[in-house]
Design an enzyme around this catalytic site. Sequence first.
Site, PDB file in Angstrom:
ATOM      1  N   TRP A 292      34.562  36.262  30.464  1.00  0.00           N
ATOM      2  CA  TRP A 292      35.078  35.213  28.728  1.00  0.00           C
ATOM      3  C   TRP A 292      34.837  36.611  27.861  1.00  0.00           C
ATOM      4  O   TRP A 292      34.740  36.110  26.718  1.00  0.00           O
ATOM      5  CB  TRP A 292      33.399  34.288  28.560  1.00  0.00           C
TER       6      TRP A 292
ATOM      7  N   GLU B 152      40.352  47.072  27.956  1.00  0.00           N
ATOM      8  CA  GLU B 152      39.744  46.676  26.613  1.00  0.00           C
ATOM      9  C   GLU B 152      38.812  47.693  26.703  1.00  0.00           C
ATOM     10  O   GLU B 152      38.316  48.522  25.640  1.00  0.00           O
ATOM     11  CB  GLU B 152      38.869  45.750  25.917  1.00  0.00           C
TER      12      GLU B 152
ATOM     13  N   GLY C 203      46.601  39.163  28.711  1.00  0.00           N
ATOM     14  CA  GLY C 203      46.441  38.356  27.601  1.00  0.00           C
ATOM     15  C   GLY C 203      47.990  38.095  27.199  1.00  0.00           C
ATOM     16  O   GLY C 203      47.779  37.718  25.759  1.00  0.00           O
TER      17      GLY C 203
ATOM     18  N   SER D  45      46.988  37.232  33.090  1.00  0.00           N
ATOM     19  CA  SER D  45      47.861  36.471  32.906  1.00  0.00           C
ATOM     20  C   SER D  45      48.118  35.153  33.834  1.00  0.00           C
ATOM     21  O   SER D  45      48.816  34.466  34.147  1.00  0.00           O
ATOM     22  CB  SER D  45      49.344  36.160  32.351  1.00  0.00           C
TER      23      SER D  45
ATOM     24  N   GLY E 103      41.076  35.668  32.419  1.00  0.00           N
ATOM     25  CA  GLY E 103      40.111  35.952  31.533  1.00  0.00           C
ATOM     26  C   GLY E 103      40.662  34.891  30.290  1.00  0.00           C
ATOM     27  O   GLY E 103      40.017  33.996  30.822  1.00  0.00           O
ATOM     28  N   GLY E 104      41.926  34.484  29.659  1.00  0.00           N
ATOM     29  CA  GLY E 104      41.987  33.599  29.225  1.00  0.00           C
ATOM     30  C   GLY E 104      41.796  31.891  29.527  1.00  0.00           C
ATOM     31  O   GLY E 104      41.363  30.754  28.888  1.00  0.00           O
TER      32      GLY E 104
HETATM   33  C1  PEP Z   1      41.331  40.528  31.193  1.00  0.00           C
HETATM   34  O1  PEP Z   1      41.070  40.720  30.135  1.00  0.00           O
HETATM   35  O2  PEP Z   1      40.197  40.627  32.930  1.00  0.00           O
HETATM   36  C2  PEP Z   1      42.606  39.697  32.101  1.00  0.00           C
HETATM   37  C3  PEP Z   1      42.822  38.881  33.306  1.00  0.00           C
HETATM   38  O3  PEP Z   1      42.856  38.906  31.134  1.00  0.00           O
HETATM   39  P1  PEP Z   1      43.804  37.742  30.991  1.00  0.00           P
HETATM   40  O4  PEP Z   1      43.754  36.777  32.403  1.00  0.00           O
HETATM   41  O5  PEP Z   1      43.568  37.054  29.634  1.00  0.00           O
HETATM   42  O6  PEP Z   1      45.076  38.003  30.449  1.00  0.00           O
END
Ligand code: PEP
Length: 250
Positions: free
Chosen positions: A10, A96, A172, A212, A233-234
């Site tokens: 999250w 990150e 992302g 993604s 993530g998202g």
């Molecule tokens: C993540 O940061 O672990 C990730 C996979 O983000 P997203 O799914 O938004 O690309």
Amino acid sequence: MRTPMLAGNWKMNKTIPEAVALAEALAKVEIPAGREAVVCPSFVCLVPVKKALGSSKIQLGCQNMHFEAKGAFTGETSAEMLKSAEVSHVIIGHSERRALFGETDAVVNRKVKAVLAAGLKVILCVGEVLAEREKGVQNDVVKTQLTGGLDGVPAADLARVIIAYEPVWAIGTGKTATPEDADAMHAFIRGTLAALANAQVAEATRILYGGSANDANIDSLMAKPNIDGALIGGAALKPESFTRMIQYKA
Ligand code: PEP
């Protein structure tokens, strides 16, 4: 047999009421037999989210941990604190953390060892940036991250390590690695684990794809033999999309 895992990161999203609302919605979701689901909210939301999950099979993870046991480390969180919040999984080495907070493979390695020493499970993130993929050195980069991150970890402890392959250029951005490219990297990671530990460990270790991943591409990703789940993530921030991903069609 590797149990598929769908894990939601999250990140720095959701206030406590928002996180509780999401957890309450997810708590109603049927987790298919033979699959694991994990949610990783921010530290401040861990305890209320655990409470909101109630008797759900969804497990509680977090996004970082300090390697020291206690003391003068302002702003940091220890393994014992996380255990007291009923955390079972800790994401270590997210891109990150590496890019924005200067985490090196040596720091990642200390954290991995501290998580394992505390009896918790690690989700260790690895992955190349776009320039590295364009140069064709992605395998070297991932091998270095794996070798550094797992340095000195005994083979027996690798049973509590889950690898997340997250190409940084796909996080992302809406650009997913193709299932074929992801599967090829996962196979390479499995080969690297066999060399670092042994074939049995390599065969048993779960390797998640992240970058993604969403409800539209999860089925084709999960159809690949070396993809054992996703770090999301998202798409993990909305109950409908995370639910659909947990319930991917095999
Ligand atoms: C993540 O940061 O672990 C990730 C996979 O983000 P997203 O799914 O938004 O690309």
